[in-house]
Design a protein around this motif. Structure first.
Motif: not given
Length: 376
Positions: A183, A195, A197-199, A202, A205, A260, A262, A265
């Motif tokens: 981050d 990070v 996990e992330a969508d 977002d 990013l 991570t 990703l 979406s």
């Protein structure tokens, strides 16, 4: 396929990209032990029913080591010569290691022209799919020996993502010399957090990814996040992880919290539109009025000449152009039905005015909706 970590075991096609800093042991020649380890892990994936395409950097860096060069060449022909020398060693190393596991390897070298030309794109797609059906592990790299700025893909993170789109892979794994996406920059911020996990929806990013990149390769964390956006067009997730972690590929498939993840979406983009969205060389620019922007975004319709306010560039019929709003923000990109001169002639024209301005019949659309992809 599920984009959760638990769902990674369901994937049957992976693209695994390995970066220069991992393959070449910081420029001191190929790291044969590391290559042997990745090949053994890929062999395990193959036995588990996962088809794998390996995208490997390292040709230029290996060529530098073989030629005794201390810095990456800045002159194009020196760079291409280093790539030519290094590619020999790189492919030989992968072939030897895969043979130990009863696997055959194939070399695939691509440039932007191979993915921008529709017939060549489909040919590359067919070849890769057939190799996978034969049980072969394709080893893909950019063809640095002939690539110029005009035909360069740019980096192997992008190449890995375009390969995902070519073969409709379930997952893009980017192995690098970092634990994953943080981050904040962990080199300057000791409180930076990984990070997990992330969508991809977002908006933070790209800011997290920064702009840094290594000495041997062309990519950085920002290109890896960009590659994840590209891979998501075919519904694939992207996982960025440290390539030196023991059994990293096996642990990823087991759903462990490595690196991570990703997650895409949006839904899967149609095949032709994936190809269009993957084009990197924009030949022109169309500025649209507010009405045309709304029609494209809200109604999914074609772009008509009446909604175009300005034409820039020197492009031909069928070339890729970018569409922007009045503030210069990208709205869409697509294949134009007209060359630049004719596009200027019919600028702002209503449908019944097109043939008059051209002195003969013309297409009613500047860009047909089947050849247009919304941005963002």
């Amino acid at each position: 396929m599920s984009a959760s970590r638990a769902g990674l075991a369901e994937g049957r096609r992976w693209v695994v990209k390995v970066g220069s800093s991992l393959v070449t042991a910081k420029g001191a020649g190929l790291d044969l032990a590391a290559i042997a380890d990745w090949c053994a892990q890929i062999a395990q994936l193959r036995r588990a029913g996962v088809q794998v395409v390996l995208v490997s950097s390292g040709a230029v860096a290996e060529g530098m080591a073989r030629l005794g060069l201390k810095k990456r060449p800045a002159v194009l022909h020196e760079l291409q010569a280093a790539a030519a020398v290094g590619q020999m060693g790189l492919v030989r190393a992968y072939e030897a290691e895969f043979q130990k596991h009863g696997l055959k390897a194939a070399q695939i070298l691509l440039t932007h022209e191979d993915v921008s030309d529709r017939s060549r794109y489909l040919n590359a797609q067919g070849t890769l799919n057939q190799l996978l059906e034969f049980g072969v592990v394709p080893v893909v790299n950019e063809n640095d020996t002939v690539a110029t700025d005009e035909i360069r893909l740019g980096d192997n993170d992008t190449l890995g993502a375009l390969t995902v789109n070519l073969i409709r892979a379930d997952l893009l794994v980017i192995l690098t010399d970092q634990e994953g996406l943080f981050d904040a920059d962990p080199r300057s911020n000791p409180d930076a957090q990984l990070v997990s996990e992330a969508d991809l929806a977002d908006s933070r990013l790209l800011a997290m990814a920064g702009t840094s990149k290594g000495e041997l390769g062309r990519g950085g964390m920002r290109t890896k996040v960009g590659a994840a956006y590209t891979a998501a067009r075919s519904g694939a997730a992207t996982l960025i992880a440290h390539g030196r972690k023991p059994d990293v590929l096996k642990r990823i498939r087991a759903g462990e919290a490595v690196g991570t993840l990703l997650k895409p979406s949006q839904g899967v983009m149609a095949a032709r539109k994936r190809w269009i969205a993957g084009q990197l060389q924009v030949r022109g620019r169309l500025t649209l009025d507010d009405g045309a922007v709304r029609v494209l975004r809200d109604q999914g319709r074609s772009l008509l000449p009446v909604g175009v306010r300005a034409v820039e560039g020197d492009f031909g019929r069928g070339d890729l152009v970018v569409c922007v709003d009045g503030a210069g923000n990208e709205v869409a990109r697509g294949l134009c039905n007209y060359d630049a001169d004719d596009a200027r002639r019919i600028l702002g024209a209503k449908s019944d005015e097109i043939s008059v301005r051209l002195g003969g019949p013309g297409e009613p659309e500047m860009i047909h909706r089947d050849n247009l992809v919304l941005s963002g």
